[in-house]
Design an enzyme around this catalytic site. Sequence first.
Site, PDB file in Angstrom:
ATOM      1  N   LEU A 231      42.788  29.855  45.922  1.00 34.47           N
ATOM      2  CA  LEU A 231      41.951  30.997  45.563  1.00 34.47           C
ATOM      3  C   LEU A 231      42.534  32.245  46.212  1.00 34.47           C
ATOM      4  O   LEU A 231      42.341  32.507  47.400  1.00 34.47           O
ATOM      5  CB  LEU A 231      40.509  30.755  46.008  1.00 34.47           C
ATOM      6  CG  LEU A 231      39.802  29.553  45.346  1.00 34.47           C
ATOM      7  CD1 LEU A 231      38.400  29.380  45.921  1.00 34.47           C
ATOM      8  CD2 LEU A 231      39.745  29.713  43.833  1.00 34.47           C
ATOM      9  N   ASP A 232      43.257  33.009  45.421  1.00 34.70           N
ATOM     10  CA  ASP A 232      43.988  34.177  45.921  1.00 34.70           C
ATOM     11  C   ASP A 232      43.039  35.328  46.239  1.00 34.70           C
ATOM     12  O   ASP A 232      42.152  35.656  45.438  1.00 34.70           O
ATOM     13  CB  ASP A 232      45.002  34.617  44.854  1.00 34.70           C
ATOM     14  CG  ASP A 232      45.734  35.880  45.232  1.00 34.70           C
ATOM     15  OD1 ASP A 232      46.599  35.807  46.124  1.00 34.70           O
ATOM     16  OD2 ASP A 232      45.436  36.943  44.643  1.00 34.70           O
ATOM     17  N   ALA A 233      43.228  35.939  47.411  1.00 28.58           N
ATOM     18  CA  ALA A 233      42.479  37.150  47.803  1.00 28.58           C
ATOM     19  C   ALA A 233      40.980  37.000  47.568  1.00 28.58           C
ATOM     20  O   ALA A 233      40.289  37.955  47.213  1.00 28.58           O
ATOM     21  CB  ALA A 233      43.016  38.362  47.039  1.00 28.58           C
ATOM     22  N   ILE A 234      40.478  35.815  47.798  1.00 25.11           N
ATOM     23  CA  ILE A 234      39.102  35.491  47.419  1.00 25.11           C
ATOM     24  C   ILE A 234      38.067  36.230  48.266  1.00 25.11           C
ATOM     25  O   ILE A 234      36.913  36.395  47.847  1.00 25.11           O
ATOM     26  CB  ILE A 234      38.886  33.961  47.500  1.00 25.11           C
ATOM     27  CG1 ILE A 234      37.668  33.535  46.677  1.00 25.11           C
ATOM     28  CG2 ILE A 234      38.806  33.493  48.942  1.00 25.11           C
ATOM     29  CD1 ILE A 234      37.843  33.678  45.192  1.00 25.11           C
TER      30      ILE A 234
END
Length: 586
Positions: A241-244
């Site tokens: 989960l990128d830059a969540i």
Amino acid sequence: MANEEHYTRHTTENRLKLIEEALEFVYSPEDSAKAYEEVLALIYKYKQKVKSVPYYLTQHDIILITYGDQVFHHGETALATLSRFLNEYVQDVINSVHILPFYPYSSDDGFSIVRYKGVCPLKGSWRDIEEIRKNYRIMFDCVVNHVSKLSKWFNRYLANSPEFENFFIDVDPSTDLSNVVRPRTSPLLTEFVDDEGKIRNIWTTFGNDQVDLNYANYKVLLKVLDVLLFYVEKGASLIRLDAIAFIWKEFGTPCVHHPKTHELIQLMREVMHAVAPEVMVITETNVPHGENVSYFGAGDDEAQMVYNFALPPLLAFSILKSNTTKLTQWAKELTLPSDGVCFFNFTASHDGIGVRAVNEILDEAEMDFLVQSTIEHGGLVSFRAIGDEEVSPYELNCSYIDLLTNPKEDDTIRVKRMILSQALVLVMPGVPGIYFHSLVGSQNYHEAVRKTRINRSINRDKLNYDNLKELLEEEGSLQRVLFKRYKQLLSIRINEEAFHPLNKFEILDLGNKVFAIKRYAKEIEESVLALFNFDGLCVEIVLPDEVEVPLVDILTHTKISSKKFVLEPYQIVWLKEYKEKQVVQD
């Protein structure tokens, strides 16, 4: 993830109840009820398509971080070339691959996604992904804080399509946004004009090509959940989960780590696990260490792995200073909320070396030393905005080998320092992540920065497969020496149960030149004591009273008969109890 309990903790009924409660926490009663029915339909749809198979982490789990077009060769797709490299060079020591966003994109080397469910034709096709999946577990990137301004979603929004109404965040420019935590120095709002000529000031956390999604609209969440489950259908074993941390926005707040952000991560996990409970959730949050580990949640409800962002800069600082005091103190305080979660340990990635995680560990002078060392070694520094005028270092843009040593230094020293850093990652509790360029000894690629004017390009070179092969097979080359030594470490690590990601560890204090960690095997009474000399000079080791000799260094098969011995400059030893009949050197 960790044990049988993970698969039996929730009945289907319990899991659905958790999903319903999460929706009720985030949305109004009316919207949560509508969303719940849609989520049930998604779960049912994908359960018909996905065959779930339990998976348990072991010491064999090592993840290579790579772009889909990391290596290229005329006459085949880049993903096919990547598959060939994996099978020819690392299949015996690496079982998992994190393929950075391979979807159609408009910028940021893949992180500004135009279409979530496609494969960029310049990289290959879903068939190529399937071929890699036959031999490796794959981590998919789920970049769901934002999409490309060229995406269908955003263009339908600008066309005032009812289906995409309120999919993005249009903000009155006079709104006070001074509390918002920024990871960039670019403007937070970007002006667009819709099809009716109306000006839209859209929230863009990471730049004007990446428009943030509006999770306050439950229909956005439904679209994202469909993407997540599609990735599971396509074979994702792990979801990053990128830059969540930034996904939920609320005026008057920092718009990072919002309680509803944590609730949404829990919801995403439960929805995926309703279909395939073996899929692991990894959160990527380049923030101070204490905030970063909050994404473990209670230890059984949010991320199963969290990027250990403090490790790369702290490790580099310690090597450059030839002093392990800060590293040892930090490692002694590492804790986890349960035995079902662990760190994702790494030193470098496609991004720079984030430094926010050590803001509360290194003081201002120490941070300045790290920044100046980066610049002296040919690297760059990226900043983030604090308020309207102040900026602060956000990440160091530099290949890891060049950060640890000046490129003008002797290759022998460069390899020793680099291997020291990588070997330490392999023994830390958790799962190791190895960036492709660290594995093959890539150095700063300044030409790319000149072309793109993007600092991160310095460590994102795409390699001609034939040229890479020559370097890896050229006797005496830095790349060959480093690669062979790295593979040796990996081959030993995967056969030691003590290095299981979830097993216990103990940090020993053997002086400020040495880092010492003891890992314990769970099923058998066995341990490995790993020692690292961070100095360019010899260091005398005196083992604690509780450590019994003789021992054997499993890296060199050398027998250690005395509690006093000397570590050579940058030497590494992995010590186990000596057993009769072992083939050793005295």
